[in-house]
Design a protein around this motif. Structure first.
Motif, PDB file in Angstrom:
ATOM      1  N   LEU A 456       0.780  -1.230   0.000  1.00  0.00           N
ATOM      2  CA  LEU A 456       0.000   0.000   0.000  1.00  0.00           C
ATOM      3  C   LEU A 456       0.816   1.286   0.000  1.00  0.00           C
ATOM      4  N   TYR A 457       2.084   1.224   0.383  1.00  0.00           N
ATOM      5  CA  TYR A 457       2.851   2.459   0.551  1.00  0.00           C
ATOM      6  C   TYR A 457       4.083   2.543  -0.346  1.00  0.00           C
ATOM      7  N   GLY A 458       4.114   1.787  -1.401  1.00  0.00           N
ATOM      8  CA  GLY A 458       5.184   1.957  -2.371  1.00  0.00           C
ATOM      9  C   GLY A 458       6.357   1.012  -2.238  1.00  0.00           C
ATOM     10  N   GLY A 459       6.432   0.254  -1.150  1.00  0.00           N
ATOM     11  CA  GLY A 459       7.480  -0.747  -1.019  1.00  0.00           C
ATOM     12  C   GLY A 459       8.837  -0.182  -0.639  1.00  0.00           C
ATOM     13  N   ILE A 460       9.816  -1.070  -0.547  1.00  0.00           N
ATOM     14  CA  ILE A 460      11.179  -0.713  -0.172  1.00  0.00           C
ATOM     15  C   ILE A 460      12.126  -1.415  -1.143  1.00  0.00           C
ATOM     16  N   ARG A 461      13.117  -0.680  -1.620  1.00  0.00           N
ATOM     17  CA  ARG A 461      14.111  -1.294  -2.501  1.00  0.00           C
ATOM     18  C   ARG A 461      14.909  -2.348  -1.738  1.00  0.00           C
ATOM     19  N   PRO A 462      15.312  -3.457  -2.420  1.00  0.00           N
ATOM     20  CA  PRO A 462      16.106  -4.494  -1.742  1.00  0.00           C
ATOM     21  C   PRO A 462      17.387  -3.945  -1.120  1.00  0.00           C
ATOM     22  N   SER A 463      18.067  -3.022  -1.813  1.00  0.00           N
ATOM     23  CA  SER A 463      19.292  -2.449  -1.254  1.00  0.00           C
ATOM     24  C   SER A 463      18.999  -1.662   0.013  1.00  0.00           C
ATOM     25  N   LYS A 464      17.845  -1.022   0.057  1.00  0.00           N
ATOM     26  CA  LYS A 464      17.436  -0.266   1.242  1.00  0.00           C
ATOM     27  C   LYS A 464      17.181  -1.216   2.406  1.00  0.00           C
ATOM     28  N   ILE A 465      16.608  -2.388   2.130  1.00  0.00           N
ATOM     29  CA  ILE A 465      16.352  -3.363   3.185  1.00  0.00           C
ATOM     30  C   ILE A 465      17.669  -3.809   3.817  1.00  0.00           C
ATOM     31  N   TYR A 466      18.667  -4.079   2.977  1.00  0.00           N
ATOM     32  CA  TYR A 466      19.977  -4.487   3.505  1.00  0.00           C
ATOM     33  C   TYR A 466      20.568  -3.381   4.372  1.00  0.00           C
ATOM     34  N   ASP A 467      20.488  -2.145   3.892  1.00  0.00           N
ATOM     35  CA  ASP A 467      21.011  -1.022   4.677  1.00  0.00           C
ATOM     36  C   ASP A 467      20.305  -0.908   6.027  1.00  0.00           C
ATOM     37  N   MET A 468      18.993  -1.133   6.030  1.00  0.00           N
ATOM     38  CA  MET A 468      18.237  -1.057   7.284  1.00  0.00           C
ATOM     39  C   MET A 468      18.661  -2.163   8.240  1.00  0.00           C
ATOM     40  N   LEU A 469      18.920  -3.344   7.713  1.00  0.00           N
ATOM     41  CA  LEU A 469      19.369  -4.451   8.565  1.00  0.00           C
ATOM     42  C   LEU A 469      20.706  -4.122   9.225  1.00  0.00           C
ATOM     43  N   VAL A 470      21.629  -3.553   8.455  1.00  0.00           N
ATOM     44  CA  VAL A 470      22.939  -3.207   9.010  1.00  0.00           C
ATOM     45  C   VAL A 470      22.803  -2.087  10.035  1.00  0.00           C
ATOM     46  N   GLU A 471      21.988  -1.071   9.717  1.00  0.00           N
ATOM     47  CA  GLU A 471      21.771   0.025  10.659  1.00  0.00           C
ATOM     48  C   GLU A 471      21.143  -0.494  11.950  1.00  0.00           C
ATOM     49  N   THR A 472      20.208  -1.419  11.830  1.00  0.00           N
ATOM     50  CA  THR A 472      19.567  -2.000  13.008  1.00  0.00           C
ATOM     51  C   THR A 472      20.582  -2.752  13.854  1.00  0.00           C
ATOM     52  N   ALA A 473      21.452  -3.513  13.217  1.00  0.00           N
ATOM     53  CA  ALA A 473      22.489  -4.245  13.947  1.00  0.00           C
ATOM     54  C   ALA A 473      23.408  -3.287  14.691  1.00  0.00           C
ATOM     55  N   ALA A 474      23.832  -2.205  14.016  1.00  0.00           N
ATOM     56  CA  ALA A 474      24.746  -1.242  14.641  1.00  0.00           C
ATOM     57  C   ALA A 474      24.095  -0.551  15.821  1.00  0.00           C
ATOM     58  N   LEU A 475      22.865  -0.084  15.652  1.00  0.00           N
ATOM     59  CA  LEU A 475      22.171   0.603  16.742  1.00  0.00           C
ATOM     60  C   LEU A 475      21.897  -0.341  17.901  1.00  0.00           C
ATOM     61  N   SER A 476      21.482  -1.565  17.578  1.00  0.00           N
ATOM     62  CA  SER A 476      21.204  -2.546  18.637  1.00  0.00           C
ATOM     63  C   SER A 476      22.477  -2.879  19.400  1.00  0.00           C
ATOM     64  N   GLY A 477      23.590  -3.056  18.681  1.00  0.00           N
ATOM     65  CA  GLY A 477      24.855  -3.322  19.357  1.00  0.00           C
ATOM     66  C   GLY A 477      25.264  -2.184  20.270  1.00  0.00           C
ATOM     67  N   ALA A 478      25.088  -0.939  19.799  1.00  0.00           N
ATOM     68  CA  ALA A 478      25.430   0.220  20.624  1.00  0.00           C
ATOM     69  C   ALA A 478      24.583   0.276  21.890  1.00  0.00           C
TER      70      ALA A 478
END
Length: 622
Positions: A456-478
């Motif tokens: 419904l909201y336009g989706g997310i590019r696959p490369s963006k999903i990978y970037d979000m996963l890495v950002e989530t890992a970094a923030l969670s680790g911090a």
């Protein structure tokens, strides 16, 4: 927008929205492994939820497998955070030093981090050896497979800290910093026999003085706690350092904390898909025509969006760009807008799924369901006091040309926002009603948001999903490394018997529980200014909550006071870190906004006193 960190001249915050950051090429394998681990954790939890609630066949090894992966995610995420300079630290005092001293401290800080990490490396290896004799209950494999994440992560972080030292300072500054550390270590070794008889004075020296010094020179908060605790245990006791590793492991490995990275990822999805903006647009169409309407929309948007993202900074970064242009057109001054944005974010931090509430429940042993239910009501109280002040402030608002939105437009905005509006109420009702745990709900919410966002909201590019996963890992680790080292420091503090003496002293104060509430408010407002929410909770909850219980204060009621007081401190200048984040997001000078925020801080404080003095506000709906 992503959740990362950036130096803003006052501090570095674990979830500052700054755009995607790229780590070094050498860390790409670590980033890839971390993102895979995060996907595996979500897959495991979804499999467990599906099997339990749909097939009525609980899979007993799912939680254990997720716990194995979780510690690896936390440690590798902390490595990525060091590589990207995304660990929470305070730079307010560092910028006050002369330039020559700043150069010296830019070498001393990362070198101290490296010394701490290399000092913990062998105890971490010993801990792995000890855990190899223990077999997991469900998977029937040695626990060393799980805790091997500790020496791997510590070793990689130590090497990166050394690299940062070389990058940040000149050779002469590095040599001077190394000499200072060597001399300080030698002096501590020489005087160590005379330190144990000093008793609680050692707490002031190492757990207060040393930690305060490390904070002032810009050492990341996680390593401030670690350095303080390690020095304290090494020179004042005979406790093996491996015990500290065990406390770090325990502090960052609770199954409840599994929901932290998943809610962080949910916040990324919320932003990437535009679900948060849809909520803002709907509220604007509904309330934008009334006086103070855009202020109400800002507060209401923060209230609802926070129920999805779990992050106050993500909330501010979603709401501000959508509302500030129209608010300026209506005559709102930028400094007033920043003041409302900052205090509105503080108000919304008790709205589930607040990461602060999840961590508090884990550390203090308080019901997450109870915290979520009560937090919703407490946020309503704070929302009311801020809305009253906003209405009074808007008495001279320019309303020329403002018309009520056509019903058709409101209906269209509601249709677009409805799938997003469902999510915060789904999260709160599912956890508060005991239908599912916070971790289970977080995984369902991620799946829901991902599907709805794509359809419904336009989706997310696959490369963006990978970037979000890495950002989530970094923030969670911090976040999680702070919880680990703060747990070790809190344990060191409680082992001295200080908590019992403090309990005896406080319980003897006149005024009973009311006096203790006022003391709590003062303590957590100050800690909120300096340490931000999570480390303050982990550090003080083991001491403060048992005292509150002996005074007959309900855990949920006390939790609401603690979180609200902390958030008031977080947004209070001149030190409150959240205030400067709001200024950066709104592109307004802190000097300009500082004078405007005090009435809003006052309104929050009034709401805090009401919450503290009327327990029923926190407990009536449990």
């Amino acid at each position: 927008m992503t959740m990362a960190t950036e130096s803003i001249g006052i501090g570095e915050i674990e979830d500052m929205p700054t755009g995607l950051k790229s780590g070094s090429v050498l860390l790409k394998p670590v980033e890839m492994v971390s993102s895979i681990i995060l996907v595996v954790i979500i897959g495991l939890l979804l499999m467990g939820v599906t099997s339990r609630y749909i097939l009525s066949l609980p899979i007993i090894w799912v939680d254990e497998a997720a716990a194995f992966c979780f510690l690896w995610l936390a440690m590798l995420g902390a490595v990525i955070a060091i590589d990207r300079n995304e660990h929470l630290r305070l730079t307010l005092f560092l910028h006050m030093f002369p330039e020559r001293l700043r150069g010296f401290f830019s070498a001393l800080g990362p070198l101290l981090v490296a010394v701490f990490l290399f000092g913990m490396l062998w105890p971490a290896i010993e801990y792995v050896i000890e855990e190899s004799y223990i077999t997991s209950a469900a998977l029937n494999i040695p626990m060393s497979w799980r805790v091997a994440a500790l020496p791997v992560g510590i070793g990689l972080m130590a090497l990166l800290a050394l690299r940062e030292t070389v990058r940040a300072a000149k050779a002469s500054e590095i040599a001077a910093a190394a000499a200072v550390i060597a001399v300080a270590g030698a002096l501590l070794w020489l005087v160590s026999p005379s330190l144990p008889p000093l008793g609680h004075i050692n707490i002031l020296i190492f757990l207060v003085g040393f930690v305060a010094f490390f904070l002032a020179i810009g050492v990341p908060i996680a390593f401030c706690f670690g350095l303080g605790a390690l020095t304290f245990l090494t020179v004042t006791s005979s406790v093996p350092t491996m015990v500290m590793i065990g406390r770090i492991d325990e502090g960052m490995s609770s199954l409840i904390l599994l929901s932290v990275p998943i809610f962080v990822l949910l916040g990324c999805i919320l932003d990437a898909t535009g679900m948060g903006k849809a909520i803002v647009d709907f509220l604007a169409s509904l309330l934008g025509h009334v006086r103070a309407g855009m202020s109400y929309v800002l507060l209401g948007s923060l209230f609802l969006v926070s129920g999805i993202s779990g992050s106050k900074v993500s909330d501010m970064a979603t709401v501000a760009p959508a509302l500030f242009p129209e608010m300026k057109r209506r005559g709102h001054k930028p400094r007033e807008m920043i003041a409302l944005l900052a205090t509105g974010a503080a108000m919304a931090d008790t709205v589930p799924p607040s990461i602060v509430l999840i961590v508090l429940g884990s550390v203090a042993g308080v019901s997450i369901a109870g915290l979520f239910t009560s937090g919703f009501v407490i946020a309503m109280v704070l929302l009311l006091v801020l809305a009253i002040l906003a209405r009074w402030k808007a008495r001279s608002e320019v309303m020329d040309g403002i018309r009520r939105a056509p019903l058709r437009l409101v209906g269209k905005a509601l249709a677009v926002a409805a799938p997003a509006l469902v999510l915060p109420f789904l999260i709160r009702s599912a956890v508060g009603g005991g239908v599912a745990t916070a971790t289970e709900v977080s995984t369902i919410a991620v799946l829901y948001a991902l599907i709805i966002g794509m359809v419904l909201y336009g989706g997310i590019r696959p490369s963006k999903i990978y970037d979000m996963l890495v950002e989530t890992a970094a923030l969670s680790g911090a976040i999680l490394i702070i919880l680990g080292t703060a747990s070790a420091m809190a344990w060191a503090l409680t082992q001295t018997g200080f908590a019992f003496k403090m309990a005896a002293m406080v319980t003897d104060l006149p005024g009973g529980w009311i006096t203790y509430m006022l003391v709590t408010i003062a303590v957590f407002m100050v800690l909120g200014c300096v340490l931000e929410g999570l480390p303050a909770i982990v550090l003080m909850a083991p001491i403060m909550f048992p005292i509150a219980k002996t005074l007959g204060i309900n855990d949920i009621h006390y939790s609401m006071v603690v979180v609200t007081a902390m958030n008031v401190g977080l947004m209070a200048p001149p030190i409150g870190i959240g205030f400067y984040i709001a200024c950066k997001i709104g592109n307004v000078s802190p000097d300009e906004a500082m004078g405007a925020i005090w009435p809003y801080i006052g309104a929050l404080f009034v709401g805090l006193l009401v919450i503290a003095m009327i327990p029923a506000l926190s407990t009536a709906y449990l």
